[in-house]
Design a protein around this motif. Structure first.
Motif, PDB file in Angstrom:
ATOM      1  N   THR A 148       0.438  -0.994   0.512  1.00 40.33           N
ATOM      2  CA  THR A 148      -0.118  -0.164  -0.081  1.00 40.33           C
ATOM      3  C   THR A 148       1.080   1.614   0.307  1.00 40.33           C
ATOM      4  OG1 THR A 148      -0.066  -0.001   2.188  1.00 40.33           O
ATOM      5  CG2 THR A 148      -1.858  -1.372   1.462  1.00 40.33           C
ATOM      6  N   GLU A 149       0.280   2.448  -0.286  1.00 43.21           N
ATOM      7  CA  GLU A 149       1.112   3.474  -0.399  1.00 43.21           C
ATOM      8  C   GLU A 149       1.936   3.955   0.975  1.00 43.21           C
ATOM      9  OE1 GLU A 149       0.935   8.696  -1.702  1.00 43.21           O
ATOM     10  OE2 GLU A 149      -0.557   7.343  -2.198  1.00 43.21           O
ATOM     11  N   GLU A 150       0.670   3.369   1.811  1.00 41.19           N
ATOM     12  CA  GLU A 150       1.243   3.543   3.698  1.00 41.19           C
ATOM     13  C   GLU A 150       2.331   2.786   3.958  1.00 41.19           C
ATOM     14  OE1 GLU A 150      -0.785   2.555   7.260  1.00 41.19           O
ATOM     15  OE2 GLU A 150      -1.879   4.439   6.616  1.00 41.19           O
ATOM     16  N   GLU A 151       2.656   1.167   3.480  1.00 41.33           N
ATOM     17  CA  GLU A 151       3.526   0.934   4.145  1.00 41.33           C
ATOM     18  C   GLU A 151       4.846   1.069   2.860  1.00 41.33           C
ATOM     19  OE1 GLU A 151       0.845  -3.214   4.561  1.00 41.33           O
ATOM     20  OE2 GLU A 151       1.389  -2.746   2.410  1.00 41.33           O
ATOM     21  N   ALA A 152       4.901   1.575   2.069  1.00 39.58           N
ATOM     22  CA  ALA A 152       6.022   2.012   1.451  1.00 39.58           C
ATOM     23  C   ALA A 152       6.100   2.969   1.984  1.00 39.58           C
ATOM     24  CB  ALA A 152       5.612   2.661  -0.085  1.00 39.58           C
ATOM     25  N   ARG A 153       5.856   4.081   1.968  1.00 41.64           N
ATOM     26  CA  ARG A 153       6.204   5.011   2.805  1.00 41.64           C
ATOM     27  C   ARG A 153       6.830   5.527   3.931  1.00 41.64           C
ATOM     28  NH1 ARG A 153       4.685   9.840   0.014  1.00 41.64           N
ATOM     29  NH2 ARG A 153       3.296  10.089  -1.877  1.00 41.64           N
ATOM     30  N   ALA A 154       6.261   4.054   4.615  1.00 38.54           N
ATOM     31  CA  ALA A 154       7.111   3.881   6.574  1.00 38.54           C
ATOM     32  C   ALA A 154       7.997   3.602   5.872  1.00 38.54           C
ATOM     33  CB  ALA A 154       5.922   2.919   7.030  1.00 38.54           C
ATOM     34  N   ARG A 155       8.301   2.365   4.864  1.00 43.41           N
ATOM     35  CA  ARG A 155       9.786   1.808   4.283  1.00 43.41           C
ATOM     36  C   ARG A 155      10.558   2.950   4.204  1.00 43.41           C
ATOM     37  NH1 ARG A 155       9.835  -4.146   4.032  1.00 43.41           N
ATOM     38  NH2 ARG A 155       7.416  -4.523   5.495  1.00 43.41           N
ATOM     39  N   MET A 156      10.125   3.451   3.330  1.00 41.68           N
ATOM     40  CA  MET A 156      10.903   4.848   3.022  1.00 41.68           C
ATOM     41  C   MET A 156      11.151   6.152   3.702  1.00 41.68           C
ATOM     42  SD  MET A 156       9.151   5.137  -1.121  1.00 41.68           S
ATOM     43  CE  MET A 156      10.202   6.498  -1.069  1.00 41.68           C
ATOM     44  N   ALA A 157      10.633   5.867   5.017  1.00 44.38           N
ATOM     45  CA  ALA A 157      11.221   7.087   5.653  1.00 44.38           C
ATOM     46  C   ALA A 157      11.789   5.861   6.592  1.00 44.38           C
ATOM     47  CB  ALA A 157       9.709   7.050   6.928  1.00 44.38           C
ATOM     48  N   ALA A 158      11.774   4.754   6.698  1.00 49.36           N
ATOM     49  CA  ALA A 158      12.634   3.529   7.786  1.00 49.36           C
ATOM     50  C   ALA A 158      14.437   3.668   7.104  1.00 49.36           C
ATOM     51  CB  ALA A 158      12.403   2.928   8.168  1.00 49.36           C
ATOM     52  N   GLN A 159      14.392   4.154   5.781  1.00 48.16           N
ATOM     53  CA  GLN A 159      15.595   4.395   5.606  1.00 48.16           C
ATOM     54  C   GLN A 159      16.340   5.749   5.906  1.00 48.16           C
ATOM     55  OE1 GLN A 159      15.325   2.551   1.788  1.00 48.16           O
ATOM     56  NE2 GLN A 159      15.669   0.553   2.616  1.00 48.16           N
ATOM     57  N   ALA A 160      17.686   6.248   5.048  1.00 47.50           N
ATOM     58  CA  ALA A 160      18.575   7.129   4.766  1.00 47.50           C
ATOM     59  C   ALA A 160      17.291   7.966   3.736  1.00 47.50           C
ATOM     60  CB  ALA A 160      19.419   7.297   4.981  1.00 47.50           C
ATOM     61  N   THR A 161      17.901   9.398   3.794  1.00 50.08           N
ATOM     62  CA  THR A 161      17.506  10.490   3.231  1.00 50.08           C
ATOM     63  C   THR A 161      17.881  10.145   1.773  1.00 50.08           C
ATOM     64  OG1 THR A 161      19.101  11.975   3.677  1.00 50.08           O
ATOM     65  CG2 THR A 161      16.395  11.694   4.605  1.00 50.08           C
ATOM     66  N   ARG A 162      17.785  10.451   0.686  1.00 48.13           N
ATOM     67  CA  ARG A 162      18.235  10.166  -0.351  1.00 48.13           C
ATOM     68  C   ARG A 162      19.574  10.994  -0.466  1.00 48.13           C
ATOM     69  NH1 ARG A 162      15.543  12.551  -6.143  1.00 48.13           N
ATOM     70  NH2 ARG A 162      16.882  11.484  -8.126  1.00 48.13           N
TER      71      ARG A 162
END
Length: 197
Positions: A148-162
């Protein structure tokens, strides 16, 4: 031997870059694959994870329920740190074994999602970042991985920034385009990696 740390945010297309580098002769040390190996059924790693998180992170067959564990650790930074404290040393030890087994002229590509997050860039001769915009990554995670978009954003937010990833890069593979575009960039990069092995 030349050691390469290859990283990129979730959905950036790191797996494609790894495949292309392997096809050109790189020895691949896949941290995600090793992370699964060190917590396989019957391992000390799985016993440690179970002791920390409880039996609810196991399937009825006694294997790690990765989805359940993911729900726990991606919702709580302290729990994610606890998991990393168990798994990361095991992954590092196994990665070192695999690197030692490569030949002296090898280009050893360590496929490590969390180089920036762990401050691991100094472990490698070169760091290559596979980069893609947030929009591209989000689209891939939803469309190709079924998040889901929410799951994807949570995974992305858990990593370093670009920006944090790009700051540690010796080379950047821009993967907002096509697979052909990525392959052209790998063709340009490979001689620079192999020439100093």
């Amino acid at each position: 031997m030349r050691t390469v740390g290859l990283t990129g945010g979730i959905g950036a297309g790191k797996s494609e870059a790894v495949r292309l580098l392997a096809a050109r002769g790189a020895v691949i040390v896949d941290a995600d694959l090793i992370a699964r190996e060190v917590v396989a059924r019957g391992t000390l790693g799985l016993a440690a994870v179970t002791a920390e998180f409880g039996p609810e992170v196991l399937t009825p067959e006694g294997t790690l329920d990765r989805a359940r564990l993911g729900e726990i650790v991606f919702a709580d930074e302290a729990r994610r740190r606890a998991l990393n404290a168990i798994v990361h040393p095991l992954v590092a030890a196994r990665s070192a074994e695999l690197q030692a087994a490569a030949g002296p002229d090898a280009v050893v590509v360590h496929d490590v999602p969390l180089i920036a997050e762990g401050g691991l860039q100094d472990r490698y001769d070169v760091v290559v970042v596979v980069d893609a915009s947030e929009k591209t990554r989000l689209d891939r995670l939803v469309r190709l991985r079924g998040m889901t978009e929410e799951e994807a954003r949570a995974r992305m937010a858990a990593q370093a920034t670009r920006e944090e990833r790009l700051a540690i890069a010796d080379f950047v593979l821009d993967n907002d385009g096509t697979l052909d575009d990525l392959e052209r960039q790998v063709d340009e990069l490979w001689p620079r990696l192999a020439g100093a092995a």
